[in-house]
Design an enzyme around this catalytic site. Structure first.
Site, PDB file in Angstrom:
ATOM      1  N   THR A 109      31.294 -25.182 -15.992  1.00  0.00           N
ATOM      2  CA  THR A 109      31.833 -25.098 -14.645  1.00  0.00           C
ATOM      3  C   THR A 109      32.290 -23.700 -14.324  1.00  0.00           C
ATOM      4  OG1 THR A 109      33.384 -25.976 -13.076  1.00  0.00           O
ATOM      5  CG2 THR A 109      34.238 -25.499 -15.241  1.00  0.00           C
TER       6      THR A 109
ATOM      7  N   SER B  19      34.398 -15.025   0.180  1.00  0.00           N
ATOM      8  CA  SER B  19      34.710 -15.587  -1.141  1.00  0.00           C
ATOM      9  C   SER B  19      33.596 -15.262  -2.119  1.00  0.00           C
ATOM     10  CB  SER B  19      34.906 -17.090  -1.033  1.00  0.00           C
ATOM     11  OG  SER B  19      33.738 -17.714  -0.544  1.00  0.00           O
TER      12      SER B  19
ATOM     13  N   ASN C  44      33.803 -20.887   4.414  1.00  0.00           N
ATOM     14  CA  ASN C  44      32.765 -19.983   3.928  1.00  0.00           C
ATOM     15  C   ASN C  44      32.244 -19.026   4.979  1.00  0.00           C
ATOM     16  OD1 ASN C  44      32.333 -20.543   1.064  1.00  0.00           O
ATOM     17  ND2 ASN C  44      32.177 -22.633   1.857  1.00  0.00           N
TER      18      ASN C  44
ATOM     19  N   LYS D 204      39.395 -24.030 -12.659  1.00  0.00           N
ATOM     20  CA  LYS D 204      39.449 -23.602 -11.259  1.00  0.00           C
ATOM     21  C   LYS D 204      38.054 -23.759 -10.666  1.00  0.00           C
ATOM     22  CE  LYS D 204      38.358 -20.278  -9.485  1.00  0.00           C
ATOM     23  NZ  LYS D 204      37.125 -19.922  -8.700  1.00  0.00           N
TER      24      LYS D 204
ATOM     25  N   GLU E 119      35.736 -27.349  -1.407  1.00  0.00           N
ATOM     26  CA  GLU E 119      35.986 -26.660  -0.132  1.00  0.00           C
ATOM     27  C   GLU E 119      35.801 -27.610   1.048  1.00  0.00           C
ATOM     28  OE1 GLU E 119      35.156 -22.023  -1.371  1.00  0.00           O
ATOM     29  OE2 GLU E 119      33.518 -23.166  -0.504  1.00  0.00           O
TER      30      GLU E 119
ATOM     31  N   THR F 208      41.144 -19.436  -6.819  1.00  0.00           N
ATOM     32  CA  THR F 208      40.597 -18.587  -5.736  1.00  0.00           C
ATOM     33  C   THR F 208      40.719 -19.366  -4.418  1.00  0.00           C
ATOM     34  OG1 THR F 208      38.345 -19.303  -6.279  1.00  0.00           O
ATOM     35  CG2 THR F 208      39.069 -17.191  -7.153  1.00  0.00           C
TER      36      THR F 208
END
EC number: 2.3.1.35
Lengths: 405, 405
Positions: free
Chosen positions: B189, B405, B400, B178, B276, B152
């Protein structure tokens, strides 16, 4: 950048009889900046405080707790910014004692009658010589100037004042606070001082300071970091004509508690409005819980989530992030199908999913506002809690990455 | 932007006999992007998983738990990105069931033999028609392509592989994962899948998946947000010539556990390296605690602190923030005077304060590195824990705030 926060002028802040305010420029971090506040208190006062639960509590916090536990008659408070005197071990305590001794010598009292407070960078030695050299200090023009003298990353000074009539007696309450980052008080806030001329006996003042801190300073978060130096101090000078308040069942106690909670909440909210990088003021209300503790856990999960806070910064109604935070708040038997989630008046989620009538434009309309209320109704009890927070912006990173705070 | 993370090529990822990989482009969020992965499993396999403890766990997580609890013989996994199918209520479960039914029909098995997984935005209806229309899918060229199909906000695909020799039997283990944001797994996770051809009975595989998840996926955090969709799945196809592993006391069990933990840790660390906005990879080790739980609490307090993370981003040795986080981690009887704090090999704090021999340039040298180890020695017991995290940068906010997302 502060959200709907204005500077209080001297005439909006009533003096409290029995309290004298002084400021000084010690050049602790920035030359020429007011960085020391000294508060003289007339004899006959009572003082109570609550302090951070951080295990690395600062040297001044350790001394404050010791002096108050010994029932010392407090005669002064001394506050410096630019250095937290935390993570400084025995040397830190010695230096704080030296500052107290210097203030005490001038005032003609004992060092343990002076409460010390520090705020600023952690793990660096307190520049005690600079502070002592800056004393004697000059009289502050008002509480407004005192509020300026305790600022660090604050963009605006924070102060609040109320004048009450209790049974025909005039009672004054005035307070100041500072804090912008490392804000997630646990027992108290970064630094908050509120004085009243109402006469209140010490045990009752100790009860009051806890009762007042809980729904105010203990209900805010900027970044989830509980500081080493949080201190909230309540001072009763006893100069009002109000008869002595010596029982929690007196009507005057309830009136004072309501007014003090009001003032403490205004100061706590001012810290959030001026939170590092803040562009939005967010109220998180959680209702219908089984206990205040679980409501507060859910409210803080929302208020601390970086994903929620960046979505508020972007005015993006990415409301799944709110559900996610509620889901991981630690209420292990929460029935998500009974939850209702509101953004101001807009019902966002119901029956474990999106409200069929929810429209993105309704969420967007609320998200565009500078002040937003998130309301989560758990529908499993009668308890509730409210927490205040701000959004998470580029400027939060900038302030904390560029500046040794 | 990922920190010391490179793309694995097809030849670095050993195929696992009994596992067939397929990908598809369903256009769930971005047209032309691989967003669906289907994994076919030969009969005779065993599968075990651990899933998020978030109360708002996604519809596919609910179905996975149900199907695995019923001891279904799993024949396929189906994964979509671009939509989490979380906060979607009964309709979400219906849509996930429809996807499973479509995969099952093609394969000639029952819908409850297909485990569904989703990742992406929360609180939006799953575009089930797009997903079903995109099936049949085409065979993936390798595990490398499968890893791409589940990304993603990830900037790089994440995969790892090991080939062991256990008592002369070749055993293969290969996995993918991921995750980049909303990463603070609790039980598992974001999405991790590891397959081995070693034959392992189901109860043992269930034990193994927990034992492997704990020191790997359950020891990372990007932003403290525990996702609604976390799932970690272990697949044993049984195609290796290795004799059946049916007891935790077999030497083969220990060898498999070590190799699986190794692979899961590599995948978990890859998620942090690609966190991120990450510019640094931080290892937080806490030693000398009374329990693993208290060590983990201290490690996570450090790893989650926005003030610590922004200081790492700035390469600013503002190490008082580390002490502050240790102090509020909830170890209420922690004696701060016994703590030692290291930044790589540099002793920063001792005796409750700054190490007298500490020099700012030593701290600065370590802070300038892309990989940094923080080590806190509590000196009150023999337990320890390690947690991995990344720094907090402008790009975290950008990613973000700009992107749904």
């Amino acid at each position: 950048m502060a959200v709907n926060l204005s500077v209080k002028t001297a005439d909006q802040l009533a003096p409290v009889a029995g309290v004298d305010l002084f400021v000084a420029e010690a050049g602790i971090k920035t030359p020429g900046r007011k960085d020391v506040l000294v508060v003289h208190l007339d004899k006959g006062n009572t003082v109570a405080g609550v302090f951070t639960l951080n295990r690395f509590c600062a040297a001044p916090v350790q001394l404050c707790k010791e002096y108050l536990a010994n029932n010392a008659q407090i005669r002064a408070l001394v506050v410096n910014t630019g250095n937290a005197n935390a993570g400084t071990g025995e040397q830190g305590r010695e230096r704080a004692r030296a500052v107290c001794a210097s203030v005490a010598a001038e005032l003609g009292c004992e060092p343990h009658q002076v409460l010390p407070f520090s705020t600023g960078v952690i793990l660096e030695p307190l520049p005690v010589d600079k502070i002592i050299a800056a004393l004697p200090k000059r009289r502050a023009s008002s509480w407004a100037e005192a509020a300026e003298a305790i600022m660090t990353t604050d963009t605006l000074p924070k102060a609040a004042s109320r004048v009450l009539d209790i049974d025909g007696h005039k009672v004054t309450l005035t307070g100041i606070a500072k804090g912008s980052g490392m804000i997630h008080p646990n027992m108290a806030t970064m630094l908050g001082f509120v004085a009243t001329d109402a006469p209140i006996i010490r045990p009752l003042l100790e009860q009051l300071v806890k009762e007042v801190a809980d729904p105010s300073f203990n209900s805010i978060t900027v970044d989830g970091d509980t500081s080493t130096n949080d201190s909230f101090i309540l001072i009763s000078t006893g100069k009002s004509t109000l008869p002595l308040v010596d029982s929690a069942s007196q009507p005057a106690y309830a009136q004072l508690k309501a007014a003090l909670t009001d003032i403490a909440t205004e100061l706590a909210q001012a810290i959030i409005r001026d939170g590092e990088g803040a562009t939005k003021f967010i109220t998180v209300k959680v209702e219908g819980g089984r206990s205040v503790a679980e409501c507060k856990a859910v409210a803080y999960a929302i208020a601390k989530s970086p994903l929620v806070k960046t979505a508020f910064f972007a005015s993006d109604p990415n409301l799944g992030r709110l559900l996610c935070a509620i889901g991981y708040a630690g209420v292990n038997d929460l029935d998500v199908d009974r939850l209702e989630l509101y953004l101001d008046d807009v019902l966002v989620a119901v029956d474990g999913g999106r409200n069929p009538a929810y429209k993105e434009e309704d969420g967007q309309r609320v998200m565009n506002q500078a002040e937003i209320t998130v309301r989560a109704v758990l529908n499993r009890g009668a308890a509730s809690a409210t927490v205040w927070t701000c959004d998470f912006s580029y400027d939060y990173v900038k302030i904390n990455a560029d500046y040794r705070s």
